[in-house]
Scaffold this active site. Structure first.
Site, short mmCIF file in Angstrom:
data_model
loop_
_atom_site.label_atom_id
_atom_site.label_comp_id
_atom_site.label_asym_id
_atom_site.label_seq_id
_atom_site.Cartn_x
_atom_site.Cartn_y
_atom_site.Cartn_z
N ASP A 68 -5.69 -58.25 -5.91
CA ASP A 68 -4.15 -58.48 -5.21
C ASP A 68 -3.95 -59.68 -4.21
OD1 ASP A 68 -5.06 -57.32 -2.69
OD2 ASP A 68 -3.15 -57.69 -1.76
N CYS B 217 39.13 -99.02 -16.67
CA CYS B 217 40.10 -99.23 -17.59
C CYS B 217 39.59 -98.98 -18.88
CB CYS B 217 40.45 -101.22 -18.14
SG CYS B 217 39.09 -102.04 -18.86
N CYS C 137 10.27 -64.70 -43.08
CA CYS C 137 8.86 -63.82 -43.68
C CYS C 137 7.86 -64.49 -42.64
CB CYS C 137 9.15 -64.09 -45.17
SG CYS C 137 8.32 -64.92 -45.65
N ASP D 293 -9.84 -61.70 -5.12
CA ASP D 293 -9.70 -61.54 -6.98
C ASP D 293 -9.22 -62.77 -8.26
OD1 ASP D 293 -10.28 -59.05 -5.24
OD2 ASP D 293 -7.49 -58.98 -5.03
N ASP E 235 -9.47 -53.69 -7.06
CA ASP E 235 -9.93 -54.02 -4.87
C ASP E 235 -9.19 -53.21 -4.56
OD1 ASP E 235 -10.20 -56.23 -3.33
OD2 ASP E 235 -8.17 -56.08 -3.15
N CYS F 116 6.25 -67.71 -44.25
CA CYS F 116 7.45 -68.86 -43.61
C CYS F 116 6.66 -69.57 -42.17
CB CYS F 116 8.22 -68.50 -42.92
SG CYS F 116 9.92 -67.91 -44.63
N CYS G 12 35.45 -99.93 -20.76
CA CYS G 12 34.57 -99.06 -19.99
C CYS G 12 34.29 -97.94 -20.37
CB CYS G 12 35.13 -99.14 -18.06
SG CYS G 12 35.55 -101.02 -17.20
#
Length: 838
Positions: free
Chosen positions: A727, A92, A22, A731, A521, A25, A95
Site C-alpha cells: 500500500d 443579426c 467474429c 512498495d 507488506d 474481423c 452573423c
C-alpha cells in the site's frame, strides 16, 4: 536519427467499430493497426466492438488510425458530443450564418446550428477528432466570441441509448425475418408431409424465392453488406461464410428452373432467420455482460448541494469545483470524492468496496463519491472531481481490462486468423468431391443415412454438392471462438468491480490463478497502519480510567503516533481531558506536564510519560513490572510508562494491530495452496511477532525498497510466480516487478498505479476474492474455448461428408455462439467470497 521526442508519453484511445462479428474481423483490424508506425499496443475486442489502441501522437495521428481501420472494410463509429456555446457579438441572422458555415466546414463537426435569438451555438462533434477548444477558436476566428460552454449529453445517457438502439434494431430484424420465415416453414412442412408442392410446383418454387428475399436482403442486409465489404478488401470473416452459404442456397431457387437442382431458397431464409436470432440473443447476452460499466456509470449523484458565498445552492454534480463544501443529508449520495469537514455519519460504501456493513465517517476522514450517507448530516470538502474521482477511475479500469487480452486468447486469435480462408477452401473442395469421387461420397452418405433421417441419397449430385457447400460454410463460422474469451473477461471484470476488486489488465486474470507465492507488506497491509493501545496495566495506586485520563490529557499536546493512540482510546471511552500546564517534550524519551484536577486549579499533578530510559534517569522504580514489559515487547508491542507525582502509575502497550480479517485470510490463502510471505522494513522481532499472529511462516525484515525487489526477482528466477500486496510508495517497485501486483485501495496513488489489481476496501480478504475470481474467470475462458474448438472439430468433418442439412448446420452454429455467451454470464454466480465470510 529520430527527431521524435522520446519523453512524449503514449496516449490511449478507445474506438467503436461497426461491422465486427467474429474473431477474424478483429484479427484483420488488429493486423492492420499493428503494422502502423507509432502504434505500440492494440487490442481489438469483438465482444465490446471496440479497439483499444496505445500510440505515440508525435508519430501517428488519430485521423490516420481511423483511416487504417476504415481501410480494412470496417467502419469507425464516430463518437459524438454535443456542446451548447454562448456567443457574444452577434447582431443579426447573417452573423449566425457566418458562424454556422464556419463550424459546418470544420473537420470533425457533425452538425452545427446557431440561434440568433438565444445567441447560442449547438455543436455536435467527434471528440476524437476535435476538441472544445478548437471549436471555440473557430468561432473566435469569425470575429465573434465563444463565451462559455454548457454541458451536453452525458456519457451514461449515450451508452444507454446506444445499447438500447442496438437491441431494438436486433429485435426488429428478428421479427421481420421470422415474419417471412414462418410461412415458408409451414409451406415446406406441407410439402414434406404430403409430398405435393401446393398448389403447384411453379407457385411453390416462386413463393419460396419471393418470401426468402426480404429475409436475406432486408433483415439480413447488414450481414451481406459487411461480407461484401470484406470481400472487396480481400479479407474474409464470419459474415462472408453466412453470405456465401445463404446466397448459394437462395440462388438454387432461380437455378432450379434451369437445371435439375432442389430449391433451397426457403432453407436460405431459415438459415438467415436462425442467424439473426442468434445475433439477437448474443446482443442481449453481451448487453448483460457489459452491465457492470453501465451500472457504474449510473451510480453517480446527479445533483449536489453546495455552499457558495454563504448560500446553499443545488447544482448539477458536474459543476462541482475542487474545494467546494458540499452538504450531504441522510439517504443522499455523496456527489464526489472528498474529506469530511463537519458532522459524523455511517456511509454505505458497498458500491465501491463490496462490503455490506456501513462505515463510520468522522471529521478528517475521506469519503467516496456515489456512496450513500445513511444517518447524520455531513459537510464534505470536494477533493477530486470529474475524471479524477474514484468512480471515474473505476470505470476507466473496467473499460481497459475489458479491452485487454489474456495470453490464452493469442492462440485462439492465431487460429481464427486462418480459419475462415481454410473453411472456404474446404467447403469448395468438399463440394467438388461429389464430381471427382461420386461413388465413394455416396457410399459414405449411405452410412450416414442410417443414423440421420434428413439425409437423402436419391438427390442429384449437384444438389448434394450444394448441400455440402452450404452446410460447411454455415456450420464452421468461428463466432463462438471469437466470443469465448472477451465475454468471460467482460463478466469477470464487472464482477470484480462489484466486489471491490479492480483489475487493470486481462493478463493479470490468467497469471493470478497460477500464483505460487503471495508476498505482503506489513504496515497498512496486514496491519491497520495506525498504532492502537492493546494493553493497559495499572499499579495498585491508580485505576485504568485515571491512567487513560492523565496520559491522554498530556499526549493531546503531542503529535507523536504513540500519543495519538492514547488520546484515541480516551475518545473511544468518552473520558474527558483535563487542563495542562508546563508541557515539555524530551526527544527520544517522552513528555511531561502538570495537570489540574479541578477547574479552580487548586490541585495539580506532575505527570511523566515515556520509555524505560526516561524513567531510569528520573529514578522512578518500575522493576516489579519488568517481566510484564519484556513479555509485551516479545509480542512486538511498544511499552509506554506513566508516573504521577514521581510514583510509577502503570504502563500502556501500543501496537499496530492486525486488520480484523488478516489471520483468517492468510489461513484461507494457505489452504488454497498459496505460500504467504511477509516483506517489511520493520525490525525482525516485531515482524516475526506480527507474522506469527497472522499465520505467515516466512518473514523478510529490515528491508529497503530495492531489497524487496531483489527478493521477488530471485524467486522468479527460481521459477516461482509471485504476487505482491502493498500500500505504500516504497512498495511500488515490488508491485511492478511481481508477476501480479495487488495494491490496497486505502494506500497511495503511486502504489495503486503500479499494480495490476486494486483492492478497494483494503481488507486482506479481498486478495482471496481476487484469486477466486481469477480462477473462476479463467475456468470459464477454458470452458468456452474448449466448446468452441470441439464444436468446430466435430462439426466441420460432419458437414464436409454431407451429413449436415444446411438448416441444422445453422442451428448448430447459432447454438454454439449462444452457449459460449450464456456460459460466460454464468460466471456471475461464481463463489468468490472468502469462506470465513459465509
Amino acid at each position: 536519427m529520430s527527431l521524435v521526442d522520446p519523453t512524449i508519453e503514449d496516449e490511449k484511445i478507445i474506438v467503436d467499430i461497426v461491422g465486427m462479428h467474429c474473431a477474424s474481423c478483429a484479427s484483420t483490424i488488429d493486423k492492420a493497426l499493428v503494422h502502423q508506425e507509432g502504434i505500440s499496443k492494440v487490442s481489438v475486442n469483438v465482444a465490446t466492438e471496440k479497439a483499444y489502441i496505445q500510440y505515440n501522437p508525435r508519430i501517428i495521428k488519430k485521423k490516420k488510425i481511423f483511416e487504417t481501420i476504415n481501410g480494412t472494410g470496417y467502419k469507425v463509429k464516430e463518437n459524438s458530443e454535443k456542446d451548447i456555446i454562448q456567443i457574444g457579438g452577434m447582431t443579426c441572422a447573417s452573423c449566425a450564418q457566418t458562424i454556422e458555415r464556419a463550424l459546418v466546414k470544420t473537420p470533425g463537426v457533425l452538425d452545427a446550428s446557431v440561434n440568433i435569438a438565444t445567441e447560442k451555438a449547438t455543436v455536435l462533434y467527434n471528440p476524437d477528432v476535435l476538441s472544445y477548444q478548437h471549436i471555440a477558436s473557430v468561432i473566435n476566428n469569425t470575429g465573434y466570441k465563444a463565451l462559455e460552454r454548457e454541458e451536453g449529453l452525458k456519457k451514461f445517457d449515450e451508452e444507454e441509448k446506444k445499447e438500447q438502439a442496438k437491441f431494438s434494431q436486433a429485435r426488429k430484424k428478428l421479427f421481420i425475418s421470422w415474419g417471412f420465415t414462418i410461412p415458408i416453414t409451414i409451406w415446406m412442412l406441407l410439402e414434406m408431409i404430403g409430398g405435393v408442392m401446393w398448389p403447384s410446383p411453379l407457385v411453390y418454387n416462386l413463393g419460396m424465392i419471393f418470401l426468402a428475399g426480404p429475409v436475406l436482403f432486408w433483415a439480413g442486409w447488414e450481414t451481406y453488406r459487411t461480407a461484401l465489404k470484406a470481400i472487396s478488401h480481400k479479407s474474409a470473416n464470419m459474415d462472408v461464410l453466412i453470405f456465401l452459404g445463404t446466397f448459394s442456397a437462395f440462388a438454387s431457387g432461380p437455378l432450379s428452373f434451369l437445371i435439375p437442382i432442389l430449391n433451397y431458397s426457403g432453407v436460405a431464409a431459415m438459415i438467415m432467420a436462425f442467424h439473426i436470432t442468434g445475433r439477437f440473443i448474443e446482443t442481449k447476452a453481451k448487453g448483460k455482460a457489459s452491465q457492470a460499466i453501465r451500472k457504474l456509470l449510473s451510480l453517480g449523484a446527479k445533483t449536489a448541494k453546495v455552499i457558495r458565498n454563504g448560500v446553499e445552492l443545488e447544482i448539477p454534480s458536474e459543476e462541482i469545483e475542487k474545494g467546494d463544501i458540499l452538504i450531504v443529508k441522510p439517504g443522499e449520495k455523496i456527489p464526489t470524492d472528498g474529506i469530511v469537514v463537519e458532522g459524523s455519519s455511517s456511509v454505505d460504501e458497498s458500491i465501491a468496496t463490496g462490503e455490506s456493513l456501513p462505515v463510520k465517517k468522522r471529521i478528517g476522514e475521506s469519503v467516496i463519491g456515489a456512496t450513500i450517507n445513511q444517518t447524520g448530516i455531513l459537510k464534505v470538502k470536494a477533493e477530486k472531481i470529474g475524471k479524477d474521482t474514484f468512480l471515474a477511475q473505476v470505470i476507466k479500469m473496467v473499460e481497459e481490462v475489458q479491452g485487454s487480452k489474456v495470453p490464452i486468447q493469442k492462440f485462439a486469435d492465431n487460429v481464427t486468423a486462418i480459419f475462415v480462408p481454410v473453411v472456404l477452401l474446404l467447403a469448395f473442395l468438399g463440394a467438388s468431391l461429389w464430381f471427382i469421387i461420386p461413388d465413394q461420397m455416396l457410399q459414405l452418405l449411405s452410412y450416414g443415412a442410417v443414423l440421420f433421417p434428413w439425409i437423402n441419397t436419391d438427390l442429384s449430385l449437384i444438389t448434394l454438392s450444394l448441400i455440402t457447400l452450404i452446410s460447411t460454410l454455415v456450420i464452421a463460422c468461428p463466432c463462438a471462438l471469437g466470443l469465448a474469451t472477451p465475454t468471460a473477461l467482460m463478466v469477470g471484470s464487472g464482477l470484480g468491480a462489484e466486489n471491490g476488486v479492480l483489475i487493470r489488465n486481462g493478463e493479470a486474470i490468467q497469471t493470478l490463478r497460477g500464483i505460487n507465492i503471495i508476498m505482503f507488506d506489513k504496515t497498512g497491509t496486514i496491519t491497520k497502519g495506525k498504532p492502537e493501545v492493546t494493553d493497559i496495566i495499572a499499579s495498585k495506586k491508580f485505576t485504568e480510567k485515571q491512567l487513560i485520563q492523565y496520559a491522554a490529557t498530556i499526549e493531546n499536546n503531542s503529535e507523536h503516533p504513540l500519543g495519538t493512540a492514547i488520546v484515541s482510546i480516551a475518545n473511544q471511552k468518552k473520558i474527558p481531558l483535563l487542563k495542562t500546564d508546563n508541557f515539555q517534550s524530551i526527544t527520544g524519551m517522552g513528555v511531561q506536564a502538570e495537570i489540574f484536577l479541578e477547574e479552580t486549579n487548586a490541585e495539580k499533578l506532575s505527570v511523566l510519560i515515556g520509555n524505560q530510559r526516561f524513567f531510569s534517569e528520573r529514578s522512578i522504580d518500575f522493576q516489579n513490572y519488568q517481566k510484564s514489559i519484556e513479555n509485551l515487547e516479545l509480542e512486538a508491542k511498544t511499552v509506554v510508562l506513566i508516573a504521577i507525582n514521581g510514583t510509577f502509575g502503570g504502563l500502556f502497550a501500543i501496537a499496530d494491530a492486525l486488520k480484523d480479517d488478516s489471520s483468517l485470510a492468510i489461513r484461507e490463502l494457505n489452504s488454497l495452496g498459496i505460500q504467504t510471505v511477509m516483506l517489511t522494513g520493520d525490525n525482525e522481532r516485531t515482524a516475526k511477532a506480527i507474522a506469527q499472529k497472522a499465520g505467515i511462516s516466512k518473514v523478510y525484515a529490515e528491508l529497503l525498497p530495492n531489497q524487496k525487489l531483489e527478493i521477488i526477482q530471485d524467486l522468479q528466477e527460481k521459477g516461482k510466480f509471485v504476487a505482491m500486496v502493498g500500500d505504500g510508495i516504497n512498495d511500488a517497485p515490488a508491485l511492478s516487478a511481481a508477476n501480479v501486483g495487488i495494491a490496497i485501495g486505502t494506500g497511495t496513488d503511486i502504489a495503486i498505479e503500479a499494480a495490476d489489481i486494486t483492492l478497494v476496501s483494503g481488507k486482506i480478504g479481498k486478495v482471496i476474492t481476487a484469486v477466486k475470481l481469477s480462477r473462476a474467470t479463467f475456468k470459464k475462458i477454458r470452458q468456452n474455448l474448449f466448446w468452441a474448438f470441439i464444436y468446430n472439430i466435430i462439426a466441420l468433418p460432419f458437414a464436409l461428408l454431407g451429413f449436415a442439412h444446411p438448416l441444422i448446420a445453422e442451428i448448430a452454429m447459432a447454438t454454439s455462439s449462444i452457449t459460449v455467451v450464456s456460459n460466460a454470464n454464468l460466471l456471475k454466480k461464481a463463489k468468490i467470497q472468502p469462506k470465513y465470510q459465509k
